[in-house]
Structure formats: C-alpha cells, structure tokens
Design a protein around this motif. Structure first.
Motif, short mmCIF file in Angstrom:
data_model
loop_
_atom_site.label_atom_id
_atom_site.label_comp_id
_atom_site.label_asym_id
_atom_site.label_seq_id
_atom_site.Cartn_x
_atom_site.Cartn_y
_atom_site.Cartn_z
N ASP A 65 0.91 -1.15 0.09
CA ASP A 65 0.10 0.12 0.09
C ASP A 65 0.76 1.43 0.11
O ASP A 65 0.24 2.29 0.03
CB ASP A 65 -0.81 0.02 1.35
CG ASP A 65 -2.23 -0.50 0.99
OD1 ASP A 65 -2.43 -0.58 -0.35
OD2 ASP A 65 -3.14 -0.55 1.86
N ASN A 122 -2.30 12.12 2.76
CA ASN A 122 -3.34 12.03 1.66
C ASN A 122 -4.27 13.20 1.82
O ASN A 122 -5.31 12.82 1.77
CB ASN A 122 -4.18 10.78 1.78
CG ASN A 122 -3.48 9.51 1.51
OD1 ASN A 122 -2.26 9.79 0.60
ND2 ASN A 122 -3.63 8.21 1.88
N ALA A 140 0.11 4.30 -2.24
CA ALA A 140 -1.23 5.00 -1.81
C ALA A 140 -1.06 6.11 -0.66
O ALA A 140 -1.92 6.45 -0.37
CB ALA A 140 -2.37 3.76 -1.54
#
Length: 229
Positions: free
Chosen positions: A64, A86, A67
């Motif tokens: 991940d 993010n 991401a």
C-alpha cells in the motif's frame, strides 16, 4: 549567504524537533520532521488494519505504500509546517502515545525507509535545510556540513514526553511512557536497516540537564561557525 544541510539525529524525546524548528526559523531554512513522516505512515497502517496489537502485516503495508502521499504545509499561526496524510492534516493524531507504540516497528521496515529516504533527499537537494530523525547524518545526508546527535537519560526523556502528552489532554501514565521510550530506544538501535547511531563526524549533545535557551545558543553557534567558517 552560504547555505548548508543540518542533520539532527538522536533518541526519541530529546527535543530534536523543537530545536530544529527554532534553528530553521532563525536561519530562515526549511525544516523537515522525518519522524512525522514515519508517524503518518504508522497512522495509515493502523487505519488500514495492517497493524494492531494482534497483527503486524508488513506485506500489506508495503503493498500500500504507493497509496500514501505525505506533504508538509506551513501553518503561519503555529510557525511551523504540519504533516498531511493524503491531504488530511494529521499533526495532532500522529503525536499520541498510541502511534508511538508502533512507529519504531514501522520505521524498521526496509521498504518504508527506502521510500521515505528518497523523499527526504529530494527535499534537501538545494540545501538550506534542517532535518531531524534517526538516520539523517548517516543515511539521508551523510555529507551534511553540520551533524548533531542528541541524547538524554531515558527517565528525563520520558518525563518530558509525559508532560507534553498531559498538557495536550492525553490520559497517560509516566510508567507507560518510560516503557515506550526504552522500547523505542532498543528497536531504533537494533534494527537491521539504518539503525540509530551517531555519525563519526557528528557533534554529541547530552541535554539531560540543559535548558532550552542554553541548548539553542550552543547549536546556533555551531551552525553559524559552519556557515561562515
């Protein structure tokens, strides 16, 4: 003015971030808190269920990593840059004892370190930067013009961290904070990839019994002498 790279390494809760922020502000340099980056990755892993008290799935976290988008955004009212994960401001959430319980294990994962070191080196390519962490002077910027290694007794560091958490409203016990400090010391110093150690050319600074003003003045003097030899 001649600009340099300043690398500040050391054990947890030695005040690296505090002194680095002050130094960067005084010199008008960029400040990067690499510990916040590892804490943000830890928060991501906890939210995704990759790690918890019963489970530590390194493979799922590594899969991940693409991401995860980490950025620093300067907060004028605070006078320093906050950590965004993010696009979300996670500055307060990453400073909890809960994150501290897992961050050293996450930081020991080679793939995580590789990903973040690349980002850190890119941030400092133009110099004029103060960066603190565990491997800045040994791995991230081995050619940094000024390297500092900060330490203090585990008990003094635990008490500082305990007071900091209490002031933020967290309900913690000093004994739990001390155990966390000692555990992180061991993990940081014994991990296979980029263990915490003092660079040969680093200036050691034990601030167990040193006030913030004395500490800052000593480090600022070192920085000025390095910038203008």
């Amino acid at each position: 003015m001649n600009k340099i790279t300043i690398a500040i390494d050391g054990f947890s809760s030695t005040g690296k971030s505090t002194i680095a922020k002050q130094l960067a502000k005084k010199l008008e340099y960029i400040y990067v808190d690499t510990g916040a980056m590892y804490r943000a990755v830890t928060l991501f892993a906890l939210r995704k269920g990759h790690i918890d008290a019963e489970n530590f799935s390194v493979n799922d976290l590594v899969a991940d990593l693409d991401a995860i988008n980490l950025t620093f955004k300067y907060n004028d009212s605070l006078g320093f840059a906050e950590m965004y994960l993010n696009g979300e401001n996670v500055e307060k959430e990453i400073r909890t004892l809960h994150i501290s319980e897992y961050v050293s294990k996450v930081a020991a994962i080679p793939e995580v370190r590789y990903q973040l070191v690349k980002q850190q080196q890119k941030m400092g390519k133009d110099k004029g930067i103060v960066m603190d962490g565990r491997d800045i002077g040994t791995v991230v910027f081995p050619d940094a013009e000024l390297k500092l290694f900060m330490t203090a007794s585990p008990e003094k560091r635990a008490m500082r961290r305990y007071k900091e958490l209490i002031d933020k409203g967290d309900k913690v016990a000093y004994e739990d904070v001390l155990r966390n400090v000692q555990s992180r010391d061991y993990i940081d110093s014994h991990r296979e990839d980029s263990p915490l150690r003092q660079a040969e050319d680093a200036v050691a600074l034990d601030n167990s019994d040193m006030g913030l003003k004395e500490q800052f003045e000593r480090i600022l003097n070192l920085a000025n002498r390095t910038i203008n030899p």
